[in-house]
Design an enzyme around this catalytic site. Structure first.
Site, PDB file in Angstrom:
ATOM      1  N   ASP A  92      13.037  42.338 -19.884  1.00  0.00           N
ATOM      2  CA  ASP A  92      12.269  43.296 -19.066  1.00  0.00           C
ATOM      3  C   ASP A  92      13.173  43.922 -17.992  1.00  0.00           C
ATOM      4  OD1 ASP A  92      10.255  44.919 -18.214  1.00  0.00           O
ATOM      5  OD2 ASP A  92       8.965  43.324 -17.442  1.00  0.00           O
ATOM      6  N   ASN A 103       8.163  53.840 -21.877  1.00  0.00           N
ATOM      7  CA  ASN A 103       7.602  54.440 -20.654  1.00  0.00           C
ATOM      8  C   ASN A 103       8.628  55.298 -19.903  1.00  0.00           C
ATOM      9  OD1 ASN A 103       9.097  52.234 -19.700  1.00  0.00           O
ATOM     10  ND2 ASN A 103       7.656  51.740 -18.065  1.00  0.00           N
ATOM     11  N   ASN A 139       6.201  42.986 -12.448  1.00  0.00           N
ATOM     12  CA  ASN A 139       4.939  42.936 -13.176  1.00  0.00           C
ATOM     13  C   ASN A 139       5.209  42.461 -14.606  1.00  0.00           C
ATOM     14  OD1 ASN A 139       2.605  43.382 -14.550  1.00  0.00           O
ATOM     15  ND2 ASN A 139       2.280  45.460 -13.812  1.00  0.00           N
ATOM     16  N   HIS A 188      14.171  48.489 -20.279  1.00  0.00           N
ATOM     17  CA  HIS A 188      13.832  49.848 -19.807  1.00  0.00           C
ATOM     18  C   HIS A 188      15.133  50.574 -19.525  1.00  0.00           C
ATOM     19  CE1 HIS A 188       9.512  49.006 -19.396  1.00  0.00           C
ATOM     20  NE2 HIS A 188       9.905  47.781 -19.046  1.00  0.00           N
ATOM     21  N   LEU A 189      15.403  51.620 -20.279  1.00  0.00           N
ATOM     22  CA  LEU A 189      16.672  52.346 -20.120  1.00  0.00           C
ATOM     23  C   LEU A 189      16.524  53.631 -19.310  1.00  0.00           C
ATOM     24  CD1 LEU A 189      18.348  51.801 -23.614  1.00  0.00           C
ATOM     25  CD2 LEU A 189      18.742  50.565 -21.490  1.00  0.00           C
ATOM     26  N   ASP A 217       3.982  49.370 -22.777  1.00  0.00           N
ATOM     27  CA  ASP A 217       4.435  48.496 -21.688  1.00  0.00           C
ATOM     28  C   ASP A 217       4.554  49.211 -20.337  1.00  0.00           C
ATOM     29  OD1 ASP A 217       5.502  45.952 -20.656  1.00  0.00           O
ATOM     30  OD2 ASP A 217       7.194  47.246 -20.208  1.00  0.00           O
ATOM     31  N   HIS A 256      13.005  43.833 -24.965  1.00  0.00           N
ATOM     32  CA  HIS A 256      12.264  44.496 -23.875  1.00  0.00           C
ATOM     33  C   HIS A 256      13.227  44.994 -22.798  1.00  0.00           C
ATOM     34  CE1 HIS A 256       8.236  44.232 -21.492  1.00  0.00           C
ATOM     35  NE2 HIS A 256       9.011  45.150 -20.948  1.00  0.00           N
ATOM     36  N   HIS A 300      15.582  50.329 -10.996  1.00  0.00           N
ATOM     37  CA  HIS A 300      14.909  51.299 -10.129  1.00  0.00           C
ATOM     38  C   HIS A 300      15.898  51.826  -9.095  1.00  0.00           C
ATOM     39  CE1 HIS A 300      10.846  50.936 -11.573  1.00  0.00           C
ATOM     40  NE2 HIS A 300      10.918  49.626 -11.518  1.00  0.00           N
TER      41      HIS A 300
HETATM   42  O1  DOR Z   1       8.054  45.061 -13.518  1.00  0.00           O
HETATM   43  C1  DOR Z   1       7.898  45.860 -14.424  1.00  0.00           C
HETATM   44  N1  DOR Z   1       8.612  46.988 -14.500  1.00  0.00           N
HETATM   45  N2  DOR Z   1       6.969  45.598 -15.341  1.00  0.00           N
HETATM   46  C2  DOR Z   1       6.616  46.500 -16.285  1.00  0.00           C
HETATM   47  O2  DOR Z   1       5.765  46.207 -17.074  1.00  0.00           O
HETATM   48  C3  DOR Z   1       7.233  47.830 -16.292  1.00  0.00           C
HETATM   49  C4  DOR Z   1       8.551  47.814 -15.657  1.00  0.00           C
HETATM   50  C5  DOR Z   1       9.087  49.186 -15.338  1.00  0.00           C
HETATM   51  O3  DOR Z   1       9.034  50.062 -16.189  1.00  0.00           O
HETATM   52  O4  DOR Z   1       9.636  49.347 -14.246  1.00  0.00           O
HETATM   53 ZN    ZN Z   2       5.479  45.041 -19.091  1.00  0.00          ZN
END
Ligand code: DOR
Ligand code: ZN
Length: 429
Positions: free
Chosen positions: A304, A90, A277, A58-59, A150, A56, A308
């Site tokens: 996860d 996503n 989240n 996020h790139l 997700d 899990h 950001h």
């Molecule tokens: O905290 C989170 N950030 N939870 C998620 O499910 C998505 C993720 C994101 O893409 O930033």
């Molecule tokens: Zn998630």
């Protein structure tokens, strides 16, 4: 002769010390090895683990290359001891077609530091209604096996049922962000409890996760298909998982490093670094998650990793983006929480951070035992190191690091992908 590497005197999964001779990307010999031509990595006092696998990540590429790219995310993964990561769908555009999946896969190959395996969206545009091109993504060059919306929950039970039926045909799995949108509410930003009331922050309760996990294990039973629970965060989720596994239902689950250590109390200073989240929960949930990871109710640790940009994160708590960095600190957090406490030994860490995630994701080249003939995907860990995390030391493009200033036990010393060092002495090669 091809290039050979000799890892000298590593403790295999924390047990006896041995040399590892790597030849042609494969473990060629284990024992007391003499190989005068080989390049030597001194591993005295280090623990050798199979390369870590993250279910899990996020790139952010394509679309938010200011927050992370496939290259910088791969660098952070390698520094964290990972040899494979699953890149969540996503992005912008969403990974919901074969072409989009192949693009992520190819960018991962070009970066060449970890195997980047795209996760396909379950529904078109993460819209929750119409199934994405699941079969085409599975048959594509990217060979997608894991599907997830997700960031959003596949909330419609009919859509979830169809997705499970569909992926069953090719041995795929749906990874669910379990969160009932009606119970969670659109504006909630933290765990609902006594503290959220005091802080005046709108929260959502753990049951918003648990009702979806309960529904989904029943759908998995009904369809005979496989469901995976992303970032399990509550004691109630653990109870449902334990019950479902007891019945032989095909369900697996992951927990994040942050849900194994951080609690909702951290929100008292309104620092958006701790906004995530699913949200940070009370200590009782943290304890239940640790026990579940130790006893196998939860199968895997997954980061996860959610980078950001500053201008999305540095806001009033209610307005800031959800998510925190995780790739570079996952192993030290697991060592601190699970190994130092005796809840897991190093063989257990190999199980929850390599073998199980590789099996869940169907990654045949990862998660192997350290044995002759296995691909030389390896992580060397210094179990005696203590490191105080500095967010500015990160190779990620983002700085939303909840571990900043904390001292953690153990450090990744080296990472090898198919016998090629990507990290040595804790630094990118
Ligand atoms: O905290 C989170 N950030 N939870 C998620 O499910 C998505 C993720 C994101 O893409 O930033
Ligand atoms: Zn998630």
């Amino acid at each position: 002769m091809t290039d050979q590497i000799l890892v000298k005197g590593a403790s295999l999964l924390g047990a006896a010390s041995s040399d590892l001779l790597i030849s042609d990307g494969v473990i060629a010999e284990i024992g007391s090895v003499s190989a005068p031509q080989a390049r030597v990595i001194e591993a005295d006092g280090l623990v050798a683990l199979p390369g870590l696998v993250d279910l899990h990540t996020h790139l952010r590429e394509p679309g938010r290359e200011d927050a992370e790219t496939i290259l910088t995310g791969s660098q952070a993964a390698a520094v964290g001891g990972f040899t494979a990561v699953l890149a969540m769908a996503n992005t912008s555009p969403v990974t919901d077609t074969a072409e989009a999946a192949e693009r992520v896969h190819d960018l991962g190959r070009t970066a060449g530091l970890v195997d980047v395996q795209p996760v396909g969206a379950v529904t078109r545009g993460l819209g929750g209604q119409e199934l994405a091109e699941l079969g085409l993504m599975a048959r594509s060059r990217a060979g997608v096996k894991v599907f997830s919306d997700d960031g959003r929950c596949v909330a419609d039970a009919r859509v979830m049922r169809r997705a499970l039926e569909y992926v069953k045909g090719f041995g795929g799995v749906v990874s669910q962000h379990a969160q009932d949108p009606d119970l969670a509410g659109a504006t909630s930003c933290c765990h609902e409890g006594e503290l959220s009331g005091r802080l005046g922050l709108p929260g959502w309760p753990g049951v918003a996760e648990e009702v979806i996990v309960a529904r989904d294990v029943m759908l998995a039973r009904h369809t005979g298909s496989r469901v995976h629970v992303a970032h399990a965060s509550t004691a109630g989720t653990v109870e449902v998982l334990r019950w479902a596994k007891g019945l032989g239902i095909e369900v697996t689950a992951e927990v994040t490093p942050h849900h194994l250590l951080l609690t909702t109390d951290l929100l008292s200073g309104y620092d958006p670094t701790y906004k995530v989240n699913p949200p940070l929960r009370p200590q009782e949930d943290v304890e239940a998650l640790r026990t579940a990871l130790a006893d196998g109710t939860i199968d895997a640790v997954a980061t996860d990793h959610a980078p950001h940009a500053r201008h999305d994160k540095e806001h009033a708590f209610v307005d800031a983006a959800f998510g925190m960095l995780g790739l570079e600190t996952a192993l030290p957090v697991v060592a601190t929480v699970m190994v130092e406490s005796g809840l897991l030994d190093w063989a257990g860490v190999a199980r929850v951070m390599s073998a199980n995630p590789a099996r869940i994701a169907g990654l045949g080249q990862h998660g192997h035992d350290i044995a002759v003939g296995s691909p030389a995907n390896l992580t060397l860990v210094d179990p005696a190191a203590t490191v105080t995390v500095d967010r500015d030391d990160s190779v990620s493009l983002s700085r939303n690091n909840p571990w900043h200033g904390r001292t953690l036990g153990a450090a990744v010393h080296a990472t090898l992908l198919r016998g090629v060092p990507t990290v040595l002495e804790g630094k990118l090669v």
